[in-house]
Design a protein around this motif. Structure first.
Motif, short mmCIF file in Angstrom:
data_model
loop_
_atom_site.label_atom_id
_atom_site.label_comp_id
_atom_site.label_asym_id
_atom_site.label_seq_id
_atom_site.Cartn_x
_atom_site.Cartn_y
_atom_site.Cartn_z
N HIS A 85 0.87 -1.18 0.00
CA HIS A 85 0.00 0.00 0.00
C HIS A 85 0.91 1.23 0.00
O HIS A 85 1.73 1.41 0.90
N ASP A 138 1.14 5.27 -0.08
CA ASP A 138 0.39 6.49 0.21
C ASP A 138 1.02 7.69 -0.48
O ASP A 138 2.12 8.11 -0.12
N MET A 191 -3.89 10.46 -2.03
CA MET A 191 -4.51 11.48 -1.19
C MET A 191 -4.06 12.82 -1.78
O MET A 191 -3.22 13.53 -1.21
N ASP A 205 -8.35 1.36 6.22
CA ASP A 205 -7.03 1.99 6.29
C ASP A 205 -6.99 2.98 7.44
O ASP A 205 -7.71 3.98 7.44
N HIS A 221 -2.59 4.56 -3.00
CA HIS A 221 -3.62 5.34 -2.32
C HIS A 221 -3.31 6.82 -2.54
O HIS A 221 -2.42 7.37 -1.90
ZN ZN Z 1 -3.37 4.71 2.89
#
Ligand code: ZN
Ligand code: DX5
Length: 221
Positions: A29, A31, A64, A171, A62
């Motif tokens: 994963h 970020d 953001m 998460d 992921h």
């Molecule tokens: Zn995350």
């Protein structure tokens, strides 16, 4: 069930070494934060490309970031198997999900804690995964928000009613002491950053987290 360790809690000066410490993980994963959508800055496409070159692991990105419509497709083009973007940031989530799928990636819809699932129930079929944040996005090591459990449960019910296979990823604050509640509520894909990389043996922690699913007698929903 799948365990997807977040490399946010890895040593950024030794990413390859830390990735090699979690061979049992189902995906990495990653970020991506832009200091606009969230108040933190991490890494972007060049680092994802560098990680792609050194591992066979599934890459679970992921995002953001603001304006994922503009930036997300490049992660699919770089070879990421899954790309999550936040619905709060997307201008045209359906169009973006279709674009990601057309590029061969799984499309995943991210929801911040205060964002309900209900407005998106009609478009669930556009996605391969729903990412339910169980902390405010931006930082690792925060406390799990158990107020998110009803949202996980309602999302699971909606997916079951559709009869489709859409993963539910949780998460934030996932650890051995919070994972059972998430499994019970219907999550099947678990991000864990500080729990995995803060452990003395990160891979043993990946296996320990997965063993919680076995305890419930389910491999996947
Ligand atoms: Zn995350
Ligand atoms: C937070 C990130 C998470 C974070 C989770 O915004 O999306 O993936 O790394 O870290 P832990 O597991 O420590 O809460």
């Amino acid at each position: 069930m799948r365990i997807t360790p977040s490399i946010l809690s890895a040593d950024f000066a030794n990413l390859q070494r830390d990735i090699e410490r979690i061979p049992s993980s189902d995906a990495l994963h990653i970020d991506v934060m832009d200091n606009h959508f969230v108040p933190n800055l991490t890494l972007g496409l060049p680092v994802v490309e560098a990680i792609r070159a050194i591992t066979q692991h599934m890459l679970d990105i992921h995002l953001m970031i603001a304006d994922p419509d503009r930036w997300a497709p490049a992660y699919a083009e770089a070879g990421a198997e899954s790309v999550s973007f936040h619905v709060e940031a997307a201008h045209a989530p359906i169009r973006l999900a279709r674009e990601l799928r057309a590029l061969g990636a799984r499309a995943s819809l991210g929801l911040k804690p205060a964002t309900p699932i209900e407005p998106y129930l009609d478009i669930l079929g556009e996605f391969d995964q729903i990412l339910i944040m169980t902390v405010e996005p931006g930082f690792g090591g925060q406390r799990f928000l158990d107020a998110m459990l009803p949202k996980i449960r309602r999302t699971r019910e909606a997916i079951a009613a559709r009869g489709t296979d859409i993963w539910i990823q949780v998460d934030g604050g996932v650890s051995e002491s919070t994972i059972d509640q998430c499994i019970e509520a219907g999550a099947d894909t678990f991000v864990a950053g500080s729990a995995v990389f803060g452990a003395e043996e990160p891979d043993a922690m990946v296996q320990a987290l997965r063993a919680h699913g076995d305890k419930f007698g389910r491999c996947a929903h």
